[in-house]
Design a protein around this motif. Sequence first.
Motif, PDB file in Angstrom:
ATOM      1  N   PRO A  77       0.958  -1.455   0.551  1.00 45.08           N
ATOM      2  CA  PRO A  77      -0.083  -0.053   0.261  1.00 45.08           C
ATOM      3  C   PRO A  77       0.792   1.068  -0.084  1.00 45.08           C
ATOM      4  O   PRO A  77       0.240   1.884  -0.344  1.00 45.08           O
ATOM      5  N   THR A  78       1.883   1.283   1.258  1.00 45.51           N
ATOM      6  CA  THR A  78       3.015   2.254   0.239  1.00 45.51           C
ATOM      7  C   THR A  78       3.171   2.885  -0.938  1.00 45.51           C
ATOM      8  O   THR A  78       3.133   3.418  -1.002  1.00 45.51           O
ATOM      9  N   SER A  79       3.810   1.805  -1.330  1.00 52.91           N
ATOM     10  CA  SER A  79       4.679   1.840  -2.865  1.00 52.91           C
ATOM     11  C   SER A  79       3.471   2.469  -3.786  1.00 52.91           C
ATOM     12  O   SER A  79       3.540   3.509  -4.296  1.00 52.91           O
ATOM     13  N   LEU A  80       2.432   2.024  -3.655  1.00 56.53           N
ATOM     14  CA  LEU A  80       1.455   1.665  -4.445  1.00 56.53           C
ATOM     15  C   LEU A  80       0.699   3.448  -4.456  1.00 56.53           C
ATOM     16  O   LEU A  80       0.070   3.597  -5.122  1.00 56.53           O
ATOM     17  N   MET A  81       0.655   4.192  -3.009  1.00 62.60           N
ATOM     18  CA  MET A  81       0.311   4.468  -3.083  1.00 62.60           C
ATOM     19  C   MET A  81       1.377   5.618  -3.531  1.00 62.60           C
ATOM     20  O   MET A  81       0.673   7.080  -4.070  1.00 62.60           O
ATOM     21  N   MET A  82       1.845   5.933  -3.375  1.00 63.05           N
ATOM     22  CA  MET A  82       3.446   7.040  -3.622  1.00 63.05           C
ATOM     23  C   MET A  82       2.911   6.969  -5.027  1.00 63.05           C
ATOM     24  O   MET A  82       3.591   8.047  -5.455  1.00 63.05           O
ATOM     25  N   THR A  83       3.274   5.748  -5.652  1.00 61.58           N
ATOM     26  CA  THR A  83       3.113   5.485  -7.060  1.00 61.58           C
ATOM     27  C   THR A  83       1.808   6.660  -7.906  1.00 61.58           C
ATOM     28  O   THR A  83       1.925   7.604  -8.256  1.00 61.58           O
ATOM     29  N   ALA A 181      12.975   3.316  -5.996  1.00 64.52           N
ATOM     30  CA  ALA A 181      13.264   2.502  -4.158  1.00 64.52           C
ATOM     31  C   ALA A 181      11.722   2.728  -3.772  1.00 64.52           C
ATOM     32  O   ALA A 181      11.299   3.482  -3.545  1.00 64.52           O
ATOM     33  N   HIS A 182      11.615   1.908  -2.246  1.00 65.05           N
ATOM     34  CA  HIS A 182      10.809   1.555  -2.034  1.00 65.05           C
ATOM     35  C   HIS A 182      10.329   2.703  -0.710  1.00 65.05           C
ATOM     36  O   HIS A 182      10.855   3.925  -0.418  1.00 65.05           O
ATOM     37  N   ALA A 183       8.892   3.653  -1.157  1.00 62.51           N
ATOM     38  CA  ALA A 183       8.721   4.613  -0.414  1.00 62.51           C
ATOM     39  C   ALA A 183       9.283   5.951  -0.845  1.00 62.51           C
ATOM     40  O   ALA A 183       9.139   7.309   0.232  1.00 62.51           O
ATOM     41  N   THR A 184       9.935   5.828  -2.019  1.00 59.84           N
ATOM     42  CA  THR A 184       9.862   7.467  -2.875  1.00 59.84           C
ATOM     43  C   THR A 184       8.735   8.411  -2.483  1.00 59.84           C
ATOM     44  O   THR A 184       7.416   7.537  -2.829  1.00 59.84           O
TER      45      THR A 184
END
Lengths: 200, 154
Positions: A77-83, A181-184
Motif C-alpha cells: 500500500p505504501t509503494s502503490l500509494m506513492m506511485t 526505491a520503496h517509499a520514494t
Amino acid sequence: MSERLLAAIAALLAALVLGLAIFWQPELPERPLPRAGLPPGGDFTVQAARGPVSLSDFRGKLLLLYFGYTYCPDICPTSLMMTSEGLKQLTPEERARVATLFVSVDPPRDTPARLKEYAEFFDPQMIGATDTPERIAEIAKRYGVFYAAQKVDTAGAGYVVDHSADTLIVDETGRLVGKIAHATPPDQVAAAVRKYLKPQ
Amino acid sequence: MKKISLLAAGLLFSAGVLAGAADQVSVQEPYVRLAPPNAPATGAFMVIKNNGDKDIKVLKADNPVSRVTELHNHINDGGVMRMRPVQAIEIKAKGEAVLKPGSLHVMLIDLKAPMKEGDVVPITLGFDDGSSKQVDAKVVRPMPANMPAMEHKH
C-alpha cells in the motif's frame, strides 16, 4: 577540410553528450545503476481479470512494474500509494504515456478478480495480474525480484511474503531501465517518471 | 491483618497504575490506514512520546476490529522488505517512538469486517509496568508522507 572540422566538432559534441549521459547523475531517487547492472527483464504474459496481459501490450508507454501481493499489510500500500500520488502530479499528456502493472507473487491467494479490485483501489488505471507460481518465479527472476513466503501464525492464511519493494521502470521499448526505491515520495516518483519519458 | 495488607497492596497497585507509564505518555497523530479491498490486515501508526524520566516499553496492543493485534517492524534488507513481529517498542525517557509505514507499526490482522474512512478504532497500548492507554485512531485513506492531514488537534 571544413567538413573534417565539422565532423570533429560533431564527434566532440557527441562525446560530450555521451559523457554527460553517463556521468551526469542528478539526485534522483531511483538507484543510479548502470544499464549493465540491471537484470535482463524481457517479455512476459500474466493473467488479469480482463484476460492475458503481456509486456508487449505496453510498447510506447513507460511501464511502472511492481511485484507484491494483496495480503501485503503495509509495504505494497505504501509503494502503490506513492506511485499513484506521483502520477497525479504529471500533466494529462504525460500521464497518458504511463502505465502501471501490479504483479502478485502470491498466486495461491491472489486471483485476477481480487487483484483487479485491489489495484484499482490505488489507481483506476492500475492493472493487477498474476500467473502460475512457476511462471511468476521465472518472471521475477528475470526482473531481479526476490520474494519468499514466511510462516506467521497469525497472518491471514498463515504466511506473509517478504519481497523486493522497488518499483521497476520499463521504457517505451520494453527494456528494464531503472528502479524507484520503496517509499520514494510522490514528487520524486514524478521526477523519475519524467526522466524516463522520452520527449515527444 | 491479611485484609489490611491486601488493602495496602490494592492501594499500592492502583497508585502504581495511576502513576504508571500510561500517564507519562502522549500519543500524537494516531491513524489506521484504510485497508484496500480484500486486504485482511492493515497498519496503525502514531507518534508515542514519553514525557517521563523513565524508559518505557510498549509490550502489546489490542483493538476490537481485528482478531489479532501485533507490534511489527520492517527490515529493509537490500530493497527486500521483511516484516517481523517485535516483542516491544522501547521509548526512552523524554524520547519518542515513531510508528509509520515501512517501519514500526501496530498491525491489525484478520479484520472482522471491512472498515471505512472515518471509522474510529480504539487501540489500547499495554506498557511494561502493566498500565495501559487507549488511543482513538481514525481510519484514513493511505496518503503520501504518512499524513492524516497533519491536523494537530490540541
